[in-house]
Design a protein around this motif. Structure first.
Motif, short mmCIF file in Angstrom:
data_model
loop_
_atom_site.label_atom_id
_atom_site.label_comp_id
_atom_site.label_asym_id
_atom_site.label_seq_id
_atom_site.Cartn_x
_atom_site.Cartn_y
_atom_site.Cartn_z
N GLY A 196 7.45 -20.91 12.85
CA GLY A 196 6.50 -19.82 12.91
C GLY A 196 7.10 -18.58 13.53
O GLY A 196 8.00 -18.66 14.37
N SER B 180 5.68 -14.68 15.07
CA SER B 180 4.51 -13.87 15.35
C SER B 180 4.96 -12.63 16.10
O SER B 180 6.04 -12.61 16.68
CB SER B 180 3.50 -14.66 16.19
N VAL C 11 10.11 -16.16 8.30
CA VAL C 11 9.74 -17.57 8.20
C VAL C 11 10.38 -18.18 6.95
O VAL C 11 10.95 -19.27 6.99
CB VAL C 11 8.19 -17.73 8.17
N SER D 111 -7.37 -18.70 14.07
CA SER D 111 -6.37 -18.99 13.05
C SER D 111 -7.03 -19.60 11.82
O SER D 111 -8.20 -20.00 11.85
CB SER D 111 -5.33 -19.97 13.60
N GLN E 192 -5.82 -21.88 8.15
CA GLN E 192 -4.70 -22.59 7.53
C GLN E 192 -5.11 -23.22 6.22
O GLN E 192 -6.30 -23.40 5.97
CB GLN E 192 -4.17 -23.67 8.48
N ARG F 108 2.84 -19.19 10.32
CA ARG F 108 3.56 -20.41 10.65
C ARG F 108 3.41 -21.41 9.52
O ARG F 108 2.39 -21.44 8.83
CB ARG F 108 3.08 -20.90 12.02
#
Length: 415
Positions: free
Chosen positions: A252, A254, A278, A305, A307, A343
DNA sequence: TCTGGGGTCCTAGGACCC
DNA sequence: TCTGGGGTCCTAGGACCC
């Protein structure tokens, strides 16, 4: 005889910076004055990463903002981080460890475990060897370490914290009561900023208090974590020192953006720059990823987050970017954005990538070749030599986040 | 002159299947 | 036409480490 060492570099980033500057002819030893390594407040990442012992005397703490530190001592010397230097120092140190045993686990850039069990016949008693290693690092490399010596990793790690700088400390099981139990409970490995206050509320203030608490009670209130810290408080821990390389679980990157982002297009640009790094790291490691996630931190420091599992594991920058945009759109609540992350996890071997039915193999191959070509150029020249036109005339850097140095140690919060 | 970036693992709830 | 439990997968969030 069981002999586990934990080696911890004293004020690592700061010591390494100080040493490097002395080598370059600077007269002042930064370790001897109030100084810190810190990020840049203008980029909004101005926090203390490391401090000298004199800076610590003014109450300056790792993790606090530069502003807070200046309020404690206004003549503080501030140095920027230099991660390349840290990698080199870390590598040199670990090469010394490997002269004594192949069982060396790099726990982080500045911490390692060594298993020297049943090896007295080679270099002598564990305590003698620990002193020898500590002194060699000081003489040959120019910085100091603290070494904890015990029969397991937990006790060795707790031991290395007991005295600094330039020290060897034993914390054998029969020394737990005297050396570890009087310490405040938050000094125990795995008792962090949430669990510490919870324990104090239960009238558990020292590691000894925790060790003597009913473990079933701890399990009821803290689940498995309660059992683990109870075992640690009693010095019970038996994980192995993992030599060699370990399987990586996720990748990941950021970044904190220098200004609050309110436009979707600006957020997309940041996401693209993160997908670039990434993706490069995935491809460099020979992986594809089955799970993609993005994280958003708002100007109010609220974090959330989103995903998604992907049907075809991928390592293509553009594919990652498509997913990242989609996830961002679904998650973003239109607040001002301070920080963004991308990520990937559930990694698979890139060699066995299987296209799903109906996938456009032509397009897939073109994307793959494009990534490979750009990776090669960036490797051969400089990582800034190729960047996407969309970054031209913007304030966003085309690549953001570390580009995975070969040697980057595995970080893990588990022993 | 405001609060980093890289990780790992655990838990809880809902969907879905048997 | 009612009651249900177990197992697994997926997602979100939280805790901890350096």
């Amino acid at each position: 005889m069981k002999a586990i060492f934990h080696i911890d570099v004293n004020s690592a980033y700061l010591s390494w910076e100080a040493m490097d500057r002395l080598k370059r002819g600077e007269r002042l030893d930064l370790r001897k004055v109030p100084s810190v390594v810190a990020g840049d407040p203008k980029k909004r990442n101005g926090i203390i990463l490391a401090k000298s012992i004199p800076a610590k005397k003014y109450g300056i703490k790792t993790g606090e903002s530069l502003m807070e530190a200046f309020q404690k001592y206004n003549k503080l010397i501030v140095l920027p981080p230099n991660y390349g230097l840290y990698m080199g120092c870390s590598h040199a140190m670990n090469e010394i460890f490997k002269e004594y045993t192949p069982l060396v686990q790099r726990y982080s850039v500045d911490e390692s475990f060594m298993d020297y069990s049943d090896m007295e016949h080679l270099f002598g008693e564990p305590l003698k060897v620990a002193h020898e290693i500590k002194d060699r690092i000081r003489e040959e490399l120019g910085f100091t370490v603290s070494i904890g010596v015990s029969t397991n990793k937990l006790l060795a790690k707790m031991g290395s914290d007991l005295k600094k700088p330039d020290a060897v400390v034993t914390l054998y099981p029969d020394e737990i009561e005297r050396k570890m139990w009087p310490l405040p409970v938050e000094d125990l490995f795995m008792v962090g900023r949430r669990t510490g206050p919870k324990l104090h509320n239960m009238n558990i203030h020292t590691i000894g208090d925790l060790a003597k608490t009913d473990v079933e009670f701890l399990e009821r209130v803290l689940k498995s974590h309660g059992v683990m810290i109870w075992r640690y408080a009693n010095g019970i821990e038996d994980s192995k020192v993992l030599g060699g390389r370990r399987e990586i679980k996720g990748i990941g990157n950021s970044t904190t953006i220098p200004y609050d982002v309110t436009e979707k297009e600006d957020a997309y640009l940041v996401l693209l720059s993160l997908c670039e790094t990434v993706g490069m790291r995935l491809r460099a490691g020979g992986y594809t990823a089955r799970l993609v996630s993005i994280g958003i931190k708002t100007s109010q420091f609220f974090y959330y987050s989103h995903q998604r599992k992907v049907d075809t594991p991928t390592n293509h920058t553009n594919t990652l970017y498509e997913y990242a945009k989609e996830l961002f759109d679904e998650a973003w609540q239109k607040e001002a954005v301070r920080h963004l992350g991308v990520r990937v996890s559930e990694l698979e071997d890139a060699g066995v990538t299987q296209l799903t039915l109906f996938e456009d193999t032509e397009k897939y191959e073109r994307g793959k070749r494009l990534d490979e070509t750009i990776d090669r150029l960036r490797m051969k020249y400089h990582h800034t030599c190729v960047f996407r036109g969309s970054f031209a005339n913007t304030k966003i850097k085309p690549l953001q986040g570390g580009v995975g140095e070969e040697d980057y140690p595995m970080m893990s919060s588990l022993l």
